[in-house]
Design an enzyme around this catalytic site. Structure first.
Site, PDB file in Angstrom:
ATOM      1  N   HIS A 193      -9.373   3.128  -9.880  1.00  0.00           N
ATOM      2  CA  HIS A 193      -9.293   2.444  -8.589  1.00  0.00           C
ATOM      3  C   HIS A 193     -10.534   2.734  -7.740  1.00  0.00           C
ATOM      4  O   HIS A 193     -11.203   3.740  -7.928  1.00  0.00           O
ATOM      5  CB  HIS A 193      -8.031   2.976  -7.880  1.00  0.00           C
ATOM      6  CG  HIS A 193      -7.961   2.679  -6.433  1.00  0.00           C
ATOM      7  ND1 HIS A 193      -8.399   3.561  -5.468  1.00  0.00           N
ATOM      8  CD2 HIS A 193      -7.508   1.590  -5.772  1.00  0.00           C
ATOM      9  CE1 HIS A 193      -8.196   3.030  -4.276  1.00  0.00           C
ATOM     10  NE2 HIS A 193      -7.656   1.835  -4.434  1.00  0.00           N
TER      11      HIS A 193
ATOM     12  N   LYS B 223      -9.238  -9.665  -6.214  1.00  0.00           N
ATOM     13  CA  LYS B 223      -8.331  -9.221  -5.146  1.00  0.00           C
ATOM     14  C   LYS B 223      -7.577 -10.417  -4.581  1.00  0.00           C
ATOM     15  O   LYS B 223      -8.171 -11.319  -3.966  1.00  0.00           O
ATOM     16  CB  LYS B 223      -9.157  -8.548  -4.028  1.00  0.00           C
ATOM     17  CG  LYS B 223      -8.357  -8.073  -2.848  1.00  0.00           C
ATOM     18  CD  LYS B 223      -7.258  -7.100  -3.178  1.00  0.00           C
ATOM     19  CE  LYS B 223      -7.739  -5.806  -3.777  1.00  0.00           C
ATOM     20  NZ  LYS B 223      -6.706  -4.815  -4.052  1.00  0.00           N
TER      21      LYS B 223
HETATM   22  O1  GKR Z   1     -10.735  -2.865  -0.210  1.00  0.00           O
HETATM   23  O2  GKR Z   1      -9.240  -4.196   0.617  1.00  0.00           O
HETATM   24  C1  GKR Z   1      -9.642  -3.399  -0.245  1.00  0.00           C
HETATM   25  C2  GKR Z   1      -8.740  -3.066  -1.391  1.00  0.00           C
HETATM   26  O3  GKR Z   1      -7.537  -3.763  -1.266  1.00  0.00           O
HETATM   27  C3  GKR Z   1      -8.495  -1.590  -1.464  1.00  0.00           C
HETATM   28  O4  GKR Z   1      -8.086  -1.084  -0.238  1.00  0.00           O
HETATM   29  C4  GKR Z   1      -7.469  -1.205  -2.506  1.00  0.00           C
HETATM   30  O5  GKR Z   1      -7.166   0.123  -2.340  1.00  0.00           O
HETATM   31  O6  GKR Z   1      -9.137  -1.656  -4.167  1.00  0.00           O
HETATM   32  C5  GKR Z   1      -7.908  -1.262  -3.922  1.00  0.00           C
HETATM   33  C6  GKR Z   1      -6.870  -1.647  -4.929  1.00  0.00           C
HETATM   34  O7  GKR Z   1      -7.195  -1.804  -6.076  1.00  0.00           O
HETATM   35  O8  GKR Z   1      -5.696  -1.728  -4.573  1.00  0.00           O
HETATM   36 MG    MG Z   2      -5.100  -2.117  -6.730  1.00  0.00          MG
END
Ligand code: GKR
Ligand code: MG
Length: 438
Positions: free
Chosen positions: A333, A197
């Site tokens: 996802h 991420k």
């Molecule tokens: O948990 O902060 C998070 C992620 O950014 C999530 O909200 C996203 O929806 O995991 C997700 C993604 O792949 O974009």
């Molecule tokens: Mg994503």
């Protein structure tokens, strides 16, 4: 002919689950993530379960449907409610660019439908003694692969005060500590692919993080990077170029920039430079209506499905078929979740032949203390969740744990995910989500 199974009662229980201070382009995760746990009890006392987005709004919508649900047959219920899948909200901005999954008004009905569909499938499966994947046409795999999901994070394991959890990974705000996080996660779960991420720090630091992961893990472990649309088209092309080798070995570039046209421009420019790293999305394409435009413009070569907002398991199977037809890859996802959602994801993945990548999961970020299924956490072994012959989703509710989850929900003030508020509270009082940021 009737199925003989009738729903006698539906219950929706809100729970709060500890969540570490994870960073993304949305901001900072709060100490608790929220979920709603659904139960559909039949006249025979069999209970089907499902798990969906948390807080009051989804719960109220579900409870308001109670009249239609109680007294109906789970085999037919989703047929009766099916027009929810086509009833789109007339919200002007249909994209998920500025919204967290679970809050896009466009897929509100699909989220509700999905939560009911999964609970009904679990109830049917448990009543007939059949696993959900076998109700969906049968499994094509017994072990469903998931990828590690490392995040930059601040110190803390989630929860508050007396309820604070062990911080397994410590602060991870540099490439080195992020690599350390992945090593630990792999030791515990055996993941064979990594989704990182990004969208948190300057892209050069995030490029360096992927390069260090690649050096540490070698070319056999596919790497993905997902900044949730934090980059301009130029920055996305720069990152794609810098990471051509590292992402090119079975990995992908996920939502580098916002919108179908932005993604499509990144793709064109990378291809023009001879770089064919695929682009993946769970932001630019979030429903069937987004597909024609994306396909026409070649904006995304991989779609990330999610039964929680694509309208349930059978809609994910339809999506998979379309992806296969149009030569697109399919991945999955995730948002914060417990074992019921994990098993839901695993069952639909098991019954979907054209799932071409390991699924995402936040599960390693949650802890035993919050798990609401009997026996505690669902095992992830060698990066996979095993699909057994247990009926339904293969899990049963632990009512003491469910009650604890509800107590936490009632005790702490969180009612809605708000990563911006959390970011302002702990990191920068003036922080705003800015897209693109770099
Ligand atoms: O948990 O902060 C998070 C992620 O950014 C999530 O909200 C996203 O929806 O995991 C997700 C993604 O792949 O974009
Ligand atoms: Mg994503």
């Amino acid at each position: 002919m009737t199925s003989g199974i009738k729903i006698k009662e539906m219950r929706v229980t809100p729970v709060a689950i500890a969540d570490p201070p994870l960073r993304s382009s949305y901001g900072l995760h709060q100490p608790y993530a929220l979920r709603n746990i659904l139960e559909f009890e039949s006249e025979d006392g069999v209970i089907g379960v499902s798990e969906t987005y948390g807080g009051e709004a989804p719960r109220e919508i579900l409870l308001n449907l109670g009249k239609e649900i109680v007294g109906s047959e789970p085999h037919r219920l989703t047929g009766c409610l099916r027009d929810m899948l086509t009833r789109l909200s007339d919200h002007e901005d249909a994209s998920q660019t500025h919204l967290v999954p679970g809050e896009n008004p466009v897929d509100a009905n699909r989220r509700t439908y999905a939560a009911i569909e999964v609970g009904c499938l679990d109830l049917i499966g448990k009543s007939l003694g059949k696993p959900v994947c076998d109700l969906l046409g049968g499994r094509v795999r017994d072990r469903v692969p998931f990828s590690a999901y490392p995040f930059y994070k601040h110190t803390g394991g989630g929860g508050e005060g007396q309820d604070a959890r062990e911080d397994k990974y410590g602060e991870c705000l540099s490439p080195e500590t992020l690599v350390g996080q992945v090593i630990k996660m792999r030791e515990e779960y055996g993941f064979k692919s990594i989704k990182f991420k990004a969208g948190v720090f300057h892209p050069d630091q995030e490029i360096e993080t992927i390069k260090q992961l690649y050096r540490e893990l070698g070319p056999e472990i596919p790497l993905r990077i997902d900044p949730n649309s934090a980059w301009t088209v130029d920055t996305s092309v720069h990152v794609g170029r810098e990471l051509a080798e590292e992402l090119g070995r079975g990995g992908y570039l996920e939502d580098p920039t916002a919108t179908i046209s932005g993604m499509s421009e990144v793709r064109r420019r990378l291809l023009a430079e001879g770089i064919d790293t695929p682009l993946a999305t769970n932001v630019a394409v979030t429903c069937f209506d987004d597909l024609p435009g994306s396909i026409k413009e070649d904006a995304a070569q991989i779609i990330l499905c999610d039964h929680h907002y694509w309208g349930g398991m059978r809609e994910v199977q339809h999506l998979a078929k379309l992806c296969q037809t149009f030569d697109l890859g399919l991945s999955m996802h995730s948002n914060n979740h417990l074992g019921i959602s994990l098993m839901g994801m695993a069952h639909v993945a098991a019954a979907t032949p054209h799932l071409t990548y390991a699924c995402d999961t936040h599960y390693p970020w949650q802890t035993e203390e919050d798990e609401v299924v009997i026996g505690g956490r669902v095992p992830i072994v060698k990066g996979c969740v095993e699909i057994t012959d247990k009926p339904g989703l293969g899990v049963e509710l632990d009512y003491d744990q469910l009650a604890r989850g509800r107590e936490r929900y009632e005790k702490y003030p969180y009612r809605k995910r708000d990563d911006t508020a959390e970011m302002r509270k702990h990191v920068d009082p003036d922080w705003e989500r800015k897209l693109p940021r770099w």
